[in-house]
Design a protein around this motif. Structure first.
Motif, PDB file in Angstrom:
ATOM      1  N   GLN A 144      34.996 -29.646  17.252  1.00 28.16           N
ATOM      2  CA  GLN A 144      34.991 -30.706  16.236  1.00 28.16           C
ATOM      3  C   GLN A 144      33.895 -31.706  16.539  1.00 28.16           C
ATOM      4  OE1 GLN A 144      38.830 -32.583  15.985  1.00 28.16           O
ATOM      5  NE2 GLN A 144      39.477 -31.090  14.438  1.00 28.16           N
TER       6      GLN A 144
ATOM      7  N   PRO B 199      34.403 -29.592  11.575  1.00 26.90           N
ATOM      8  CA  PRO B 199      34.132 -28.464  12.470  1.00 26.90           C
ATOM      9  C   PRO B 199      32.650 -28.417  12.865  1.00 26.90           C
ATOM     10  CG  PRO B 199      34.459 -27.682  10.226  1.00 26.90           C
ATOM     11  CD  PRO B 199      34.795 -29.149  10.227  1.00 26.90           C
ATOM     12  N   THR B 200      32.393 -28.061  14.105  1.00 24.34           N
ATOM     13  CA  THR B 200      31.001 -27.897  14.547  1.00 24.34           C
ATOM     14  C   THR B 200      30.545 -26.456  14.384  1.00 24.34           C
ATOM     15  OG1 THR B 200      31.723 -27.455  16.799  1.00 24.34           O
ATOM     16  CG2 THR B 200      31.203 -29.743  16.258  1.00 24.34           C
ATOM     17  N   PHE B 201      31.518 -25.554  14.249  1.00 22.63           N
ATOM     18  CA  PHE B 201      31.141 -24.164  13.967  1.00 22.63           C
ATOM     19  C   PHE B 201      32.235 -23.495  13.154  1.00 22.63           C
ATOM     20  CE2 PHE B 201      33.565 -23.837  17.902  1.00 22.63           C
ATOM     21  CZ  PHE B 201      34.367 -22.729  17.692  1.00 22.63           C
TER      22      PHE B 201
END
Lengths: 237, 237
Positions: free
Chosen positions: A214, A220-222
């Motif tokens: 996160q 979300p980072t991915f």
């Protein structure tokens, strides 16, 4: 005649946290070469996979054992910097890097005041500031984690944030906002080209960083797509 | 505490046909170099974009002016071969390539019979076969478009298809099935590594081929994600 196009059902997206929790990295990455025997070595050991491409200088596409992972490079790196800063802060002091030449930043009066009111907390966070006449601040050092950074832009963002927060915010939240704003300035931006080595380094760091799934704003980072998700995109389900 | 992870809403997927119809290729591709000045030249002129990576030796990921395009390499190439075969067939004869050594393929009796019953049509489709004793077929030539191909496997698939079709199918459909089965054998398979040049060649060919957005079975050969779709994946909408 060809059949009518069926809009494929959307892929389900794995929750980053679960993904990291379920599959911690366990072994060394074997660099890929062009022989087919190395194929098996690329992805299985790393949850976030092997970087294959950067898209629009913003997203990293990686091939994992079970599918594909797409990383928002700025969001992900921001989180990594934030976690490093928090760890240093909790140990008492964020490492500071003196500027070769102190920098003078001019700001509106209310912002100057808000920054100077937090000078002690900012010093604990690695940022040394002092008054410099009316409507200006002298910056002597910045957090070492930020590396080369635009001091004026950092001070301006911090000052706006502090004015916005006002006096009502709890101290711990206030610290969190300061660290988050500084992390943002220490992160690779969207729009910066990364080579394969840099991309893979980011993925490997994410895998060993708490909450790396996160960004500091809770996004979300991915995201991941499984091979089954990909097949669904192409109507093969 | 971090906010709860919100599963992002699924991206809308552009319909391949519309996409190709709206944005035909108009200019030459400028090969990318590492200078930033070349950046603008990559994608805008090509609807399917510039190939950036191959994933799982099955999917081509391309960067387009407006987002990302993911191509199923086998489905897409199969369609290209099919369209070339159809064009040649409609002009009267599919170009044939004589085998250096005729190949003998053993098949069950019913399959041998079904293939020989279609010998004339297969010849028009570039495949010359003749009886070779009981339960075997001699293959003298194959469609030139197929390139290096596994003749035994091709004959076996065709024979199964013809037995399956039986005598009830309309002739035009029967021809279509024969061409589709042969196209499949002339296509790059999922699982074959493609270099950047091969990937870009495939994309450029798709852009000028009718119905290249659908495979021979009616499934999409590529899907697109806009930059807005990508941002949605990361909760930035």
């Amino acid at each position: 005649a060809a059949q009518a196009f069926q809009s494929p059902s959307p892929p389900s997206l794995a929750q980053p946290q679960d993904f990291l929790a379920e599959a911690p990295p366990q072994a060394r990455y074997e660099p890929a070469d062009d022989s087919s025997s190395s194929e098996a070595a690329i992805a299985p050991d790393y949850p976030l996979g092997a970087a294959k491409a950067q898209l629009h200088k913003t997203y990293i596409v990686a091939e994992t054992a079970s599918g594909v992972c797409i990383v928002d490079q700025h969001a992900a790196h921001e989180r990594l910097v934030m976690e490093q800063m928090k760890a240093q802060y909790e140990q008492g002091q964020i490492k500071s890097q003196a500027l070769l030449l102190p920098e003078i930043v001019e700001l509106p009066a209310d912002q100057t005041e808000a920054v100077l009111a937090e000078a002690d907390r900012l010093k604990s966070a690695g940022l040394e500031v002092e008054a410099f006449g009316a409507g200006a601040i002298l910056v002597r050092s910045v957090p070492a984690l930020l590396g080369q950074t635009d001091v004026k832009s950092l001070l301006s963002d911090l000052a706006e944030e502090l004015v916005h927060l006002g006096g009502a915010t709890a101290l711990s939240d206030r610290t969190g906002y300061i660290l988050a704003t500084m992390s943002c300035h220490g992160s690779v931006r969207a729009g910066r080209r990364l080579n394969a080595e840099e991309m893979n380094a980011l993925l490997r760091q994410m895998e060993v960083t708490p909450a790396a799934g996160q960004c500091n704003h809770g996004r979300p980072t991915f995201v991941t797509l499984s091979l089954a998700d990909l097949e669904k995109l192409f109507g093969r389900s």
